[in-house]
Design a protein around this motif. Sequence first.
Motif, short mmCIF file in Angstrom:
data_model
loop_
_atom_site.label_atom_id
_atom_site.label_comp_id
_atom_site.label_asym_id
_atom_site.label_seq_id
_atom_site.Cartn_x
_atom_site.Cartn_y
_atom_site.Cartn_z
N LEU A 1 0.85 -1.19 0.00
CA LEU A 1 0.00 0.00 0.00
C LEU A 1 0.88 1.24 0.00
O LEU A 1 1.71 1.41 0.91
N GLY A 2 0.72 2.09 -1.03
CA GLY A 2 1.58 3.26 -1.07
C GLY A 2 1.27 4.20 -2.20
O GLY A 2 0.13 4.30 -2.67
N ASP A 3 2.33 4.88 -2.66
CA ASP A 3 2.20 5.95 -3.63
C ASP A 3 2.80 5.55 -4.97
O ASP A 3 2.84 4.37 -5.32
N SER A 4 3.30 6.55 -5.74
CA SER A 4 3.81 6.27 -7.08
C SER A 4 5.07 5.43 -7.05
O SER A 4 5.34 4.67 -7.99
N PHE A 5 5.90 5.56 -6.02
CA PHE A 5 7.11 4.74 -5.93
C PHE A 5 6.73 3.28 -5.71
O PHE A 5 7.37 2.37 -6.24
N THR A 6 5.69 3.04 -4.93
CA THR A 6 5.18 1.68 -4.76
C THR A 6 4.63 1.15 -6.08
O THR A 6 4.83 -0.02 -6.43
N ALA A 7 3.96 2.00 -6.83
CA ALA A 7 3.39 1.60 -8.12
C ALA A 7 4.46 1.35 -9.17
O ALA A 7 4.19 0.71 -10.19
N GLY A 8 5.69 1.87 -8.95
CA GLY A 8 6.77 1.66 -9.92
C GLY A 8 6.78 2.66 -11.05
O GLY A 8 7.28 2.35 -12.14
N VAL A 9 6.26 3.85 -10.83
CA VAL A 9 6.23 4.87 -11.88
C VAL A 9 7.67 5.17 -12.34
O VAL A 9 8.57 5.34 -11.52
N GLY A 10 7.87 5.22 -13.65
CA GLY A 10 9.18 5.51 -14.22
C GLY A 10 9.97 4.30 -14.65
O GLY A 10 10.98 4.42 -15.34
N ASP A 11 9.53 3.11 -14.24
CA ASP A 11 10.25 1.89 -14.59
C ASP A 11 9.74 1.38 -15.94
O ASP A 11 8.59 0.94 -16.04
N PRO A 12 10.57 1.39 -16.98
CA PRO A 12 10.10 0.92 -18.29
C PRO A 12 9.74 -0.56 -18.29
O PRO A 12 8.97 -1.00 -19.14
N ALA A 13 10.29 -1.32 -17.35
CA ALA A 13 9.96 -2.74 -17.26
C ALA A 13 8.62 -2.97 -16.57
O ALA A 13 8.10 -4.09 -16.60
N GLY A 14 8.06 -1.94 -15.94
CA GLY A 14 6.77 -2.07 -15.27
C GLY A 14 6.80 -2.89 -14.00
O GLY A 14 5.76 -3.33 -13.52
N LEU A 15 7.97 -3.08 -13.42
CA LEU A 15 8.09 -3.93 -12.22
C LEU A 15 8.16 -3.12 -10.94
O LEU A 15 7.60 -3.50 -9.92
N GLY A 16 8.90 -1.97 -10.97
CA GLY A 16 9.11 -1.24 -9.74
C GLY A 16 9.81 -2.11 -8.72
O GLY A 16 10.35 -3.18 -9.02
N TRP A 17 9.80 -1.66 -7.45
CA TRP A 17 10.44 -2.49 -6.43
C TRP A 17 9.53 -3.61 -5.96
O TRP A 17 10.00 -4.67 -5.54
N VAL A 18 8.23 -3.43 -6.05
CA VAL A 18 7.31 -4.49 -5.61
C VAL A 18 7.43 -5.71 -6.51
O VAL A 18 7.54 -6.85 -6.04
N GLY A 19 7.40 -5.50 -7.83
CA GLY A 19 7.52 -6.63 -8.74
C GLY A 19 8.86 -7.34 -8.62
O GLY A 19 8.94 -8.57 -8.66
N ARG A 20 9.92 -6.55 -8.46
CA ARG A 20 11.24 -7.17 -8.31
C ARG A 20 11.36 -7.94 -7.00
O ARG A 20 11.94 -9.01 -6.94
N LEU A 21 10.79 -7.38 -5.94
CA LEU A 21 10.85 -8.05 -4.64
C LEU A 21 10.08 -9.37 -4.70
O LEU A 21 10.55 -10.40 -4.18
#
Length: 409
Positions: free
Chosen positions: A213-233
Amino acid sequence: MVDEVPDGDEVPDGLVLRHPTPDDQRRVLAVMDAWWAGFQGDAGSLQRSLLLPRLFFQHFTASSFLVERDDGRLAAFLIGFVSPSQPEVAYIHVVGVDPSLHRRGVGALLYRRFFHLAAARGCRRVQCVTSPGNTASLAFHTGLGFQIDPGDTTIDGVAVHRDYDGPGLPRVAFTRELTDRELTDRELTDRELTGPTSPPPPPAIRDVRVCFLGDSFTAGVGDPAGLGWVGRLAARTENRALQLTAYNLGIRGNTSAQIRARWRQECLPRLSEAPQARLVLSFGVNDMTHDGQGLRVPPERSVANLTALLTEALPTLPVLMVGPPPSGDPGRDERVAALDEQYARVCAAKDVPYITVFAALQEQPSWQQGIAAGDGAHPAAAGYEQLTHLLVDPWRRWLDDPRSGCRER
């Protein structure tokens, strides 16, 4: 390398498949020139000797394979890894097969084992390169389903990247999409991948569902792979005694007040039937943003929102919090750094694990460069990879901590 491509995945009689160790590096270097039979002369020999420093036998052993004869002599090897910056890509770095074993399917076996391993780690494609003029390698790779990537020139009718590995070092680049069957079979155990010498891992028995639960950093905004840190984790949660369902509930622009207001409605329906349910929080940057009339959420109100959210959630859910990251605006970052310290104190008082990432990311060029090259606030893939690196160990400890197990709901 010349090899046929048989259908089976069985190791030929008289051979043993295992993962390499650091002590295997010298053995591999010792056979490379003999196996390549002087390909490209002294220049080729020098290039090959530089391909495999010891680090590949220290840090990439779990994704690499070695084949030995019954008497211990080296028969084949494959050194590969999952890309840290492109987690959907696995890369085969160097492969070699004793010429006396060509056309026995040993090379193809190593590749297929690597395909399954890559799929099990969440990859979608495999890439590698070879030297122009290596017709045997070209035939082998295309026979296994690799496609030659477009280059910037051609040599003997084959697309080639000039200076790919440096001036005067052209390469043919290959990509192979993993098949539906390989992706379906991604849960192959290490015993199935490496043979009977490896102990079987425990069965997947824990059904763990986590709301992020969070904001744009949680959503992964800016990541061209669409993963962000949540998807990678989630992709790195390689505990085979655990089945993870990760719900990314990041909303761009959300403040602590908005997140507190929506947490029950969004999280509880997703977690109500979960044998083990958990909550990860991450916010704060938007609170410290000026909206023309002042801060969107003053620091004292932001801290109060976090305190209230934890008070509401902790009776039913274990909570982990990831602190707010820097976002490239000096004034806002100064306020976020101060808020980060206050958040950490709140979580400590509530006995909630808190992962501070602000200072470490502020010192990372990949984070700052991604922000500068992007929208001015969010990093690119390399930055999210760095953030994930900071989170993965405390995340795994939190998942494995029996004190943060399922609570009564």
